[in-house]
Each structure stands twice: as C-alpha cells, then as structure tokens.
Write a protein that holds these residues in place. Structure first.
Motif, PDB file in Angstrom:
ATOM      1  N   ASP A  16       0.564  -1.105  -0.006  1.00 17.75           N
ATOM      2  CA  ASP A  16      -0.134  -0.377   0.176  1.00 17.75           C
ATOM      3  C   ASP A  16       0.692   1.039   0.414  1.00 17.75           C
ATOM      4  OD1 ASP A  16      -2.023  -1.140   0.835  1.00 17.75           O
ATOM      5  OD2 ASP A  16      -2.575  -1.689   2.025  1.00 17.75           O
ATOM      6  N   GLN A  60       1.334   5.402   0.731  1.00 18.04           N
ATOM      7  CA  GLN A  60       0.037   6.310   1.104  1.00 18.04           C
ATOM      8  C   GLN A  60       0.734   7.634   1.421  1.00 18.04           C
ATOM      9  OE1 GLN A  60      -1.162   6.143   5.294  1.00 18.04           O
ATOM     10  NE2 GLN A  60      -0.895   3.927   5.205  1.00 18.04           N
ATOM     11  N   GLN A  61       0.285   8.969   0.339  1.00 17.02           N
ATOM     12  CA  GLN A  61       0.781   9.934  -0.021  1.00 17.02           C
ATOM     13  C   GLN A  61       0.260  11.047   0.732  1.00 17.02           C
ATOM     14  OE1 GLN A  61       2.038  10.099  -3.619  1.00 17.02           O
ATOM     15  NE2 GLN A  61       4.202   9.002  -3.916  1.00 17.02           N
ATOM     16  N   LEU A 103      -2.499  12.661   6.323  1.00 16.75           N
ATOM     17  CA  LEU A 103      -3.853  11.803   6.447  1.00 16.75           C
ATOM     18  C   LEU A 103      -4.572  12.507   7.198  1.00 16.75           C
ATOM     19  CD1 LEU A 103      -4.588   8.936   7.407  1.00 16.75           C
ATOM     20  CD2 LEU A 103      -4.128   8.934   9.597  1.00 16.75           C
ATOM     21  N   TYR A 116      -4.351  13.847   0.263  1.00 21.97           N
ATOM     22  CA  TYR A 116      -4.235  12.412   0.840  1.00 21.97           C
ATOM     23  C   TYR A 116      -4.836  11.604  -0.244  1.00 21.97           C
ATOM     24  CZ  TYR A 116      -4.306   7.447   3.421  1.00 21.97           C
ATOM     25  OH  TYR A 116      -4.097   6.625   4.139  1.00 21.97           O
ATOM     26  N   SER A 117      -3.420  10.473  -0.482  1.00 21.70           N
ATOM     27  CA  SER A 117      -3.934   9.487  -1.486  1.00 21.70           C
ATOM     28  C   SER A 117      -3.216   7.591  -0.672  1.00 21.70           C
ATOM     29  CB  SER A 117      -2.780  10.327  -2.102  1.00 21.70           C
ATOM     30  OG  SER A 117      -2.764   8.734  -3.586  1.00 21.70           O
ATOM     31  N   LEU A 118      -4.310   6.958  -1.131  1.00 21.96           N
ATOM     32  CA  LEU A 118      -4.105   5.687  -0.660  1.00 21.96           C
ATOM     33  C   LEU A 118      -4.155   4.870  -1.736  1.00 21.96           C
ATOM     34  CD1 LEU A 118      -3.205   3.512   1.134  1.00 21.96           C
ATOM     35  CD2 LEU A 118      -5.814   3.572   1.364  1.00 21.96           C
ATOM     36  N   LYS A 119      -3.022   3.825  -2.728  1.00 19.32           N
ATOM     37  CA  LYS A 119      -3.156   2.967  -3.450  1.00 19.32           C
ATOM     38  C   LYS A 119      -2.833   1.984  -3.475  1.00 19.32           C
ATOM     39  CE  LYS A 119      -2.892   1.243  -7.110  1.00 19.32           C
ATOM     40  NZ  LYS A 119      -4.669   0.171  -7.467  1.00 19.32           N
ATOM     41  N   PRO A 120      -3.987   0.941  -2.767  1.00 23.13           N
ATOM     42  CA  PRO A 120      -3.738  -0.378  -2.118  1.00 23.13           C
ATOM     43  C   PRO A 120      -2.985  -1.052  -3.200  1.00 23.13           C
ATOM     44  CG  PRO A 120      -5.669   0.624  -1.793  1.00 23.13           C
ATOM     45  CD  PRO A 120      -5.637   2.000  -2.352  1.00 23.13           C
ATOM     46  N   GLU A 146      -7.672   5.644  -3.834  1.00 19.91           N
ATOM     47  CA  GLU A 146      -8.404   6.436  -3.011  1.00 19.91           C
ATOM     48  C   GLU A 146      -7.617   8.679  -2.882  1.00 19.91           C
ATOM     49  OE1 GLU A 146      -9.745   7.522   1.641  1.00 19.91           O
ATOM     50  OE2 GLU A 146      -9.363   5.307   0.834  1.00 19.91           O
ATOM     51  N   GLN A 147      -8.366   9.421  -3.112  1.00 19.75           N
ATOM     52  CA  GLN A 147      -7.664  10.308  -2.898  1.00 19.75           C
ATOM     53  C   GLN A 147      -8.601  11.564  -2.343  1.00 19.75           C
ATOM     54  OE1 GLN A 147      -6.972  11.635  -7.023  1.00 19.75           O
ATOM     55  NE2 GLN A 147      -4.698  10.851  -7.047  1.00 19.75           N
TER      56      GLN A 147
END
Length: 130
Positions: A41, A43-44, A47, A87-91, A97-98
């Motif tokens: 995953d 995350q950038q 949060l 916030y960006s999450l790329k599983p 998800e942004q």
C-alpha cells in the motif's frame, strides 16, 4: 558468418521475450494473485480524518489549525491565505483513493473550508437523559 547470424537471432529472440514482461500485469487475475509478487500500500500526503475536520471552527488561528491538522502539504508563497491538504492511498490490489481539503484564512483566522470533507454537527453530550 553463420555464427553472427545465430548470435543475432538469439539476441533478437531474447529481446522480444523480455519486451513482453512489461505488460505482464495485464495477465494478473482480478483478485491480484501472482505467485511470489507482493504489492504494498502506498500512502502519500496528510492523513485527514473526519474527527480532525470536526474540530475545525471558523475564527481559529493558523497555529490552532496547524495543531489539529498538521502542516499543509502545499504552501504557496503567492497565496499564503490558502492551505491545501491532500491524502492519497493506493492499496496494493485496489482502487486509488484521494481526498483533499483546502482551508482559507483572512487576517490569520480560518474563514472557509473546501474539499472532500465537511464538518459534521456534534451530538450534544451535556444534556441530561430524560
């Protein structure tokens, strides 16, 4: 002459075979199973939680906002009255998800919020049960 031809054919075959490796992800099933490969995953940014946004109130100073939200991800020298949180999450095996939140200040006081989050009203916990 024949030795150079065989070497050239072997090299060409190897290069053609390796060029297919760049598109190997298209052969992975929907579940993401590929033996021996693990995707992490990523995350950038900052949060951002709904609880943090609920604590923000118009009129708060920049330092109060920074205490709740942390430092903004983008600080623009031309628009110092605007703070951007992203916030960006790329599983490893899922959809990207942004989320973003932009805060606006006037006279070093919070005046407006814009983005994917909105403050939610808090339940009144001081009222006595009837």
């Amino acid at each position: 002459m024949q030795k150079n031809l065989i070497s050239t054919l072997a090299l060409t075959t190897a290069l053609i075979s390796l060029s297919g490796c760049s598109s190997i992800e298209s052969y992975i099933p929907e579940g993401g199973f590929f033996p021996g490969v693990h995707k992490i995953d990523v995350q950038q940014g900052n949060l951002i939680t709904q609880e943090m946004v609920n604590k923000l109130k118009p009129g708060m100073t920049r330092s109060q906002v920074r205490y709740i939200m942390g430092s903004p991800i983008v600080t623009d020298t031309f628009t110092q009255n605007r703070w951007d949180y992203f916030y960006s999450l790329k599983p490893g095996y899922g959809e990207l998800e942004q989320k973003r939140l932009t805060l606006y200040f006037e006279d070093d006081k919070l005046v407006q919020m814009d983005g994917d989050y909105r403050p939610q009203p808090q339940a009144d916990t001081t009222a006595e049960p009837q």
